[in-house]
Enzyme design. Sequence first.
Site: not given
Length: 385
Positions: A130, A122, A127, A228, A133
Site C-alpha cells: 500500500d 486496502r 498492506q 476512505y 498509505s
Amino acid sequence: MKIGIAKEIEYRERRVALIPDAIAKLTKQGLEIWVESGLGEGAFFDDAAYVEAGANVVADKETLWKEVDILLKVGKPTGEELTLLTPETVLISFLNPLGEPQTIQTLADRQITAFSMELIPRTSRAQSMDALSSQAGVAGYKAVLIAAASLPKFFPMLTTAAGTIRPAKVFVMGAGVAGLQAIATAKRLGAVVEAFDIRPAVKEEVQSLGAKFVEVKLAEDTVAAGGYAKEISEDSKKRSQELVAEHVKNADVVITTAQVPGKRAPLLVTEDMVQAMKPGSVIVDLAAEQGGNCAVTEAGRDVVYDGVTVIGPINLPASMAVHSSQMYAKNISTLLQYLVKDGELVLDFEDDIINGTCVAHGGEVRNQRVKEMLTLTSHQSPVTN
C-alpha cells in the site's frame, strides 16, 4: 527477466522506486535489475551502491526503457517518456488514473500492461504493497514540521522565568493515514490536538493518539470502498462546516488532508473561517494539488491572508526522499514479487490485488472507474470564448 528502474524527471521529485537494499533481495531471486545512471542522486544513493547490490547501471535512458521487461517508477511517465515504452512492457508506478485517465488510455493504446500503485486494495493481504498509505504518512508527518516552523509560537507547554507558556492548539481535518500521522506528530511536539472526520469509525483511532475527536452526526453513509471517506451531499458539507468553524477559529494550526480520488478536494475551510482565525495562525493544506481544502490555498505557495499563513505544499513525500523511497521500495518490490513467479509474469485477474491494480492490459483499459472517467471527459464540451 529484466527489471528496469527509471530516474524521475519531474521537478523536485527526489524519490526512487527501488533502493539498493531492495535490489539485493530481488537479485537473489534471479531477477536481472537495470537502473538508470544517477537514479538515486536525490535520495543520496549513488551508482556504486546499486552496483554493489547487484544491479547493472545503464547510462542511456532510451536503452533502459526499450530493453527491460518491467519498468518501475515513482511518478507517471511524461509524454516524451511514453514514446520510449515498447509494446508488451509492464509499467508499475503511481499513475493518477482517476485524475488523468487519458494517460491510461495512451498506455493501453501502446499495448502496455500498467499497474497503478494508487489502486492497491486496502486489505490486510495487500498492506505491505500500500504505497498510497506509506507516502501519505510521510506527508502527514512533514506537514506538522512545516506548521511548527511557520508558527510564531512554541508547540509544547513550557515553564519559563517569564511564566508558563500554553501549548499550541492544532486542529487536524481528516483522520486518514496522513491525518493520523499528523495527529501523532503534533502530540509528540507537545501540542493540544483536536481532529475532525466525517467517518465516525475513526473516533477510536483519533482518541488512541491522545487527540479529541470532533464528531458530526450525518444521516448519510460517509464511508467509501476501502474505508476512505466518500463525497457527501451539499447539506452534509454545510453542517460539517458549521461544526468545525469554531474549532478552526480557536486553532493556532489547522492541517487539512481531505481528498477524493479523481475529483476536486472538498472545501473545508472557507474565507470567512480564515478571517476569523488569530493573526499568526497557520494552515497547511495537504490537498493543495487537488484544488485545496481551504478557499485561499494556492498550490506550491505560501499565502498570507488576513494575517494567517496558508501553505499549499506539493509532493511532500519527495522532500523526505530517503525514508519515503525506503517505504515505497518495500511496497513496489512486494507487488513485483507477487506478480513474478519463477522468472515469469503471472497475471491472475481473479486475484483482487492484480485485478484491482492493473489498469491497462492487452490494448484495453481494464479499470471500470477509469473507463467511466474517460467517458465523462470525452462528453465534456470544449470551452470557447
